[in-house]
Design a protein around this motif. Structure first.
Motif, PDB file in Angstrom:
ATOM      1  N   VAL A  18       0.833  -1.207   0.000  1.00  0.00           N
ATOM      2  CA  VAL A  18       0.000   0.000   0.000  1.00  0.00           C
ATOM      3  C   VAL A  18       0.866   1.256   0.000  1.00  0.00           C
ATOM      4  CG1 VAL A  18      -1.713   1.313   1.314  1.00  0.00           C
ATOM      5  CG2 VAL A  18      -1.969  -1.150   1.050  1.00  0.00           C
ATOM      6  N   THR A  19       2.016   1.183   0.651  1.00  0.00           N
ATOM      7  CA  THR A  19       2.948   2.323   0.600  1.00  0.00           C
ATOM      8  C   THR A  19       3.390   2.582  -0.842  1.00  0.00           C
ATOM      9  OG1 THR A  19       3.740   1.921   2.850  1.00  0.00           O
ATOM     10  CG2 THR A  19       5.182   3.190   1.407  1.00  0.00           C
ATOM     11  N   ARG A  20       3.595   1.508  -1.607  1.00  0.00           N
ATOM     12  CA  ARG A  20       3.928   1.660  -3.028  1.00  0.00           C
ATOM     13  C   ARG A  20       2.786   2.334  -3.779  1.00  0.00           C
ATOM     14  NH1 ARG A  20       6.970  -3.797  -5.261  1.00  0.00           N
ATOM     15  NH2 ARG A  20       8.377  -4.119  -3.507  1.00  0.00           N
ATOM     16  N   TYR A  21       1.560   1.951  -3.450  1.00  0.00           N
ATOM     17  CA  TYR A  21       0.408   2.570  -4.100  1.00  0.00           C
ATOM     18  C   TYR A  21       0.377   4.078  -3.825  1.00  0.00           C
ATOM     19  CZ  TYR A  21      -1.593  -2.182  -4.564  1.00  0.00           C
ATOM     20  OH  TYR A  21      -1.816  -3.498  -4.875  1.00  0.00           O
ATOM     21  N   LYS A  27     -10.136  11.215   0.708  1.00  0.00           N
ATOM     22  CA  LYS A  27     -11.020  10.560   1.676  1.00  0.00           C
ATOM     23  C   LYS A  27     -10.312   9.488   2.499  1.00  0.00           C
ATOM     24  CE  LYS A  27     -15.261  11.448  -0.934  1.00  0.00           C
ATOM     25  NZ  LYS A  27     -16.496  10.864  -1.529  1.00  0.00           N
ATOM     26  N   SER A  28      -9.236   8.930   1.969  1.00  0.00           N
ATOM     27  CA  SER A  28      -8.564   7.843   2.664  1.00  0.00           C
ATOM     28  C   SER A  28      -7.826   8.352   3.902  1.00  0.00           C
ATOM     29  CB  SER A  28      -7.566   7.151   1.734  1.00  0.00           C
ATOM     30  OG  SER A  28      -6.764   6.247   2.460  1.00  0.00           O
ATOM     31  N   THR A  29      -7.930   7.596   4.985  1.00  0.00           N
ATOM     32  CA  THR A  29      -7.202   7.937   6.215  1.00  0.00           C
ATOM     33  C   THR A  29      -5.738   7.534   6.138  1.00  0.00           C
ATOM     34  OG1 THR A  29      -7.850   5.801   7.169  1.00  0.00           O
ATOM     35  CG2 THR A  29      -9.264   7.704   7.636  1.00  0.00           C
ATOM     36  N   LEU A  30      -5.360   6.822   5.066  1.00  0.00           N
ATOM     37  CA  LEU A  30      -3.977   6.342   4.941  1.00  0.00           C
ATOM     38  C   LEU A  30      -3.016   7.457   4.566  1.00  0.00           C
ATOM     39  CD1 LEU A  30      -4.671   3.072   2.934  1.00  0.00           C
ATOM     40  CD2 LEU A  30      -4.109   3.242   5.359  1.00  0.00           C
ATOM     41  N   ILE A  31      -3.537   8.594   4.140  1.00  0.00           N
ATOM     42  CA  ILE A  31      -2.690   9.659   3.613  1.00  0.00           C
ATOM     43  C   ILE A  31      -2.186  10.578   4.708  1.00  0.00           C
ATOM     44  CG2 ILE A  31      -2.531  11.510   1.902  1.00  0.00           C
ATOM     45  CD1 ILE A  31      -3.053   8.671   0.799  1.00  0.00           C
ATOM     46  N   ALA A  32      -3.041  10.890   5.663  1.00  0.00           N
ATOM     47  CA  ALA A  32      -2.743  11.943   6.637  1.00  0.00           C
ATOM     48  C   ALA A  32      -1.484  11.673   7.459  1.00  0.00           C
ATOM     49  CB  ALA A  32      -3.937  12.133   7.567  1.00  0.00           C
ATOM     50  N   THR A  33      -1.295  10.433   7.907  1.00  0.00           N
ATOM     51  CA  THR A  33      -0.163  10.144   8.790  1.00  0.00           C
ATOM     52  C   THR A  33       0.788   9.103   8.215  1.00  0.00           C
ATOM     53  OG1 THR A  33      -1.502   8.502   9.955  1.00  0.00           O
ATOM     54  CG2 THR A  33      -1.478  10.736  10.858  1.00  0.00           C
ATOM     55  N   LEU A  61      -8.772   0.080   8.971  1.00  0.00           N
ATOM     56  CA  LEU A  61      -9.482   0.201   7.699  1.00  0.00           C
ATOM     57  C   LEU A  61     -10.126  -1.121   7.298  1.00  0.00           C
ATOM     58  CD1 LEU A  61     -10.203   1.747   5.081  1.00  0.00           C
ATOM     59  CD2 LEU A  61      -7.958   1.090   4.188  1.00  0.00           C
ATOM     60  N   LEU A  62      -9.350  -2.198   7.377  1.00  0.00           N
ATOM     61  CA  LEU A  62      -9.856  -3.499   6.938  1.00  0.00           C
ATOM     62  C   LEU A  62     -10.949  -4.034   7.859  1.00  0.00           C
ATOM     63  CD1 LEU A  62      -6.476  -5.178   5.893  1.00  0.00           C
ATOM     64  CD2 LEU A  62      -8.193  -4.146   4.408  1.00  0.00           C
ATOM     65  N   SER A  63     -10.911  -3.631   9.137  1.00  0.00           N
ATOM     66  CA  SER A  63     -11.922  -4.100  10.087  1.00  0.00           C
ATOM     67  C   SER A  63     -13.308  -3.556   9.759  1.00  0.00           C
ATOM     68  CB  SER A  63     -11.538  -3.691  11.516  1.00  0.00           C
ATOM     69  OG  SER A  63     -11.588  -2.270  11.659  1.00  0.00           O
ATOM     70  N   MET A  97      -9.238  -3.690  -2.938  1.00  0.00           N
ATOM     71  CA  MET A  97     -10.127  -2.718  -2.301  1.00  0.00           C
ATOM     72  C   MET A  97      -9.381  -1.415  -1.998  1.00  0.00           C
ATOM     73  SD  MET A  97     -11.823  -2.873   1.453  1.00  0.00           S
ATOM     74  CE  MET A  97     -10.193  -2.501   2.114  1.00  0.00           C
ATOM     75  N   ILE A  98      -8.194  -1.540  -1.412  1.00  0.00           N
ATOM     76  CA  ILE A  98      -7.415  -0.350  -1.074  1.00  0.00           C
ATOM     77  C   ILE A  98      -6.954   0.371  -2.342  1.00  0.00           C
ATOM     78  CG2 ILE A  98      -5.281   0.458   0.013  1.00  0.00           C
ATOM     79  CD1 ILE A  98      -5.621  -1.868   2.011  1.00  0.00           C
ATOM     80  N   LEU A  99      -6.605  -0.401  -3.372  1.00  0.00           N
ATOM     81  CA  LEU A  99      -6.189   0.192  -4.636  1.00  0.00           C
ATOM     82  C   LEU A  99      -7.316   1.042  -5.231  1.00  0.00           C
ATOM     83  CD1 LEU A  99      -4.018   0.470  -6.797  1.00  0.00           C
ATOM     84  CD2 LEU A  99      -4.798  -1.686  -7.785  1.00  0.00           C
ATOM     85  N   ASP A 100      -8.545   0.551  -5.155  1.00  0.00           N
ATOM     86  CA  ASP A 100      -9.695   1.323  -5.643  1.00  0.00           C
ATOM     87  C   ASP A 100      -9.819   2.639  -4.883  1.00  0.00           C
ATOM     88  OD1 ASP A 100     -10.423  -0.575  -7.506  1.00  0.00           O
ATOM     89  OD2 ASP A 100     -11.905  -1.552  -6.212  1.00  0.00           O
ATOM     90  N   ILE A 101      -9.677   2.584  -3.576  1.00  0.00           N
ATOM     91  CA  ILE A 101      -9.817   3.778  -2.734  1.00  0.00           C
ATOM     92  C   ILE A 101      -8.756   4.817  -3.095  1.00  0.00           C
ATOM     93  CG2 ILE A 101      -9.604   4.646  -0.372  1.00  0.00           C
ATOM     94  CD1 ILE A 101     -10.804   1.952   0.561  1.00  0.00           C
ATOM     95  N   LEU A 102      -7.507   4.376  -3.212  1.00  0.00           N
ATOM     96  CA  LEU A 102      -6.414   5.312  -3.468  1.00  0.00           C
ATOM     97  C   LEU A 102      -6.459   5.871  -4.886  1.00  0.00           C
ATOM     98  CD1 LEU A 102      -3.491   3.507  -1.597  1.00  0.00           C
ATOM     99  CD2 LEU A 102      -4.827   5.473  -0.842  1.00  0.00           C
TER     100      LEU A 102
END
Length: 390
Positions: free
Chosen positions: A281-284, A314-320, A330-332, A372-377
């Motif tokens: 996901v970091t690569r994405y 919208k993704s929370t993966l970006i902020a931190t 996220l997956l939960s 799923m994560i790829l779609d979001i990003l």
């Protein structure tokens, strides 16, 4: 093994290992492929006038950035200078000094700059291509390497023509500039030159998308992916192509997960899967230019405030940044993935059939999670691009 046949050979090796039920070999072969894909290098040589701004734009950074190539009205490059991509250090643009100087005479130029390491050459001019540009092209031809002519600062030319002509027509002006460049090169006995008109100020304009497409078609398979992912997002189509390139690798990550899923120790597969997901996901995030440094560079380059770009994500993966805690959270949110994980751990205690079933569930969990994560990003990248262009 940096070509399509090499990739097909690894696919064959993986299938053979699966048929032999050799779990260790499966994991090793998949890791071999992923390591090769991650470590592939791409070296792009650029020379001519007005190239420093192009070097910076190519890497998606502003001329004022601390990592930028120095720009100026006079030739600033006196030595062969590497400029690694900020997110993909294995992709390097080399700023070459001009050909024909005392230090870099025409006859020895390519040898002195170390032409062997370059995958292709871009010869840039801010006005017209000169005799030395043609000399360099002819020398490159002898080495059987690819080269492309780029006429930069086209936005300036278009603006000047618009001011001076009552019946200004942009399409006609671009055709005239391109034809003049081609004719000038042909007059110096250069056959079928490829000329691309670009603006370093805005790569979405003019011929830069065509240049990118040409380079992708002519590069070997693995280098093609490295080139694509290192490119700034110049269109929604490019974002879709990046997503497609990432999707093509999801099955390999999932197979690696499945190989680990066969380890009959509770908790090992889950821990490895989360670590694997963080890495992928970091690569994405980097490939889509959604990491914080990339967003700030994009803000500087585009003039759209950084906070405005963050608002559309919208993704929370970006902020931190991507962490295992954020991914687990996220997956939960997706009950199906949680059930897959629980079932996988439970299956390991079933005699004989438990391990193969567990491996299949591990594959499905990782495959579904990454897609799923790829779609979001990808959707976030599209929103950022749309905001920059609005």
């Amino acid at each position: 093994m940096g070509n399509q046949s090499g990739r097909q050979q690894i696919d064959t090796d993986i299938k053979e290992a699966l048929l032999k039920n050799d779990q260790h070999l499966v994991g090793a072969k998949i890791q071999e492929y992923l390591d090769e894909e991650q470590n592939v290098s791409l070296n792009i040589a650029e020379t001519g006038s007005g190239k420093s701004s192009f070097v910076n734009a190519f890497r998606g950074i502003d001329n004022e950035d601390e990592k930028a190539a120095p720009t100026g009205s006079v030739e600033t490059t006196m030595e062969v200078t590497p400029y690694p991509h900020p997110n993909y250090p294995n992709v390097t643009i080399w700023d070459l000094p001009g050909i024909g100087s005392i230090k870099y005479p025409t006859a020895k130029y390519l040898k002195k700059v170390g032409f062997e390491k370059f995958d292709f050459f871009i010869i840039i001019s801010a006005d017209r291509f000169k005799e030395n540009d043609v000399k360099l092209a002819k020398e490159i031809q002898k080495t059987k390497k690819k080269f492309y002519f780029v006429r930069s600062k086209i936005d300036h030319n278009v603006r000047d023509e618009e001011r001076s002509q009552r019946d200004f027509n942009e399409k006609r002006t671009l055709i005239q500039i391109r034809n003049n460049c081609i004719q000038g090169l042909q007059d110096q006995e250069l056959q079928s030159p490829q000329v691309f008109l670009v603006s370093s100020f805005d790569l979405k304009l003019y011929d830069f998308p065509k240049l990118v497409e040409t380079l992708k078609q002519e590069l070997p398979e693995l280098k093609k992916d490295a080139f694509l992912l290192a490119m700034p997002n110049i269109s929604l189509d490019m974002i879709k192509e990046k997503k497609k390139a990432f999707q093509a690798k999801v099955k390999y990550w999932a197979m690696l997960s499945a190989a680990v899923g066969g380890v009959p120790v509770p908790g090992v597969s889950a821990a490895v899967d989360i670590a694997l997901l963080v890495a992928v996901v970091t690569r994405y995030v980097l490939g889509f230019g959604l990491d914080i440094p990339s967003l700030k560079r994009m803000a500087n380059y585009s003039g759209v405030p950084y906070e405005e770009l963050k608002k559309v994500i919208k993704s929370t993966l970006i902020a931190t940044g991507v962490t295992s805690e954020l991914l687990v959270t996220l997956l939960s949110q997706f009950s199906t993935l949680g059930l897959l994980r629980a079932a996988e751990e439970g299956c390991k205690f079933i005699p004989i059939l438990g391990i193969p079933v567990s491996m299949g569930l591990s594959f499905t969990f990782t495959y579904s999670s990454l897609n799923m994560i790829l779609d979001i990003l990808a959707e976030d990248a599209e929103r950022v691009f749309t905001r920059v262009c609005s």
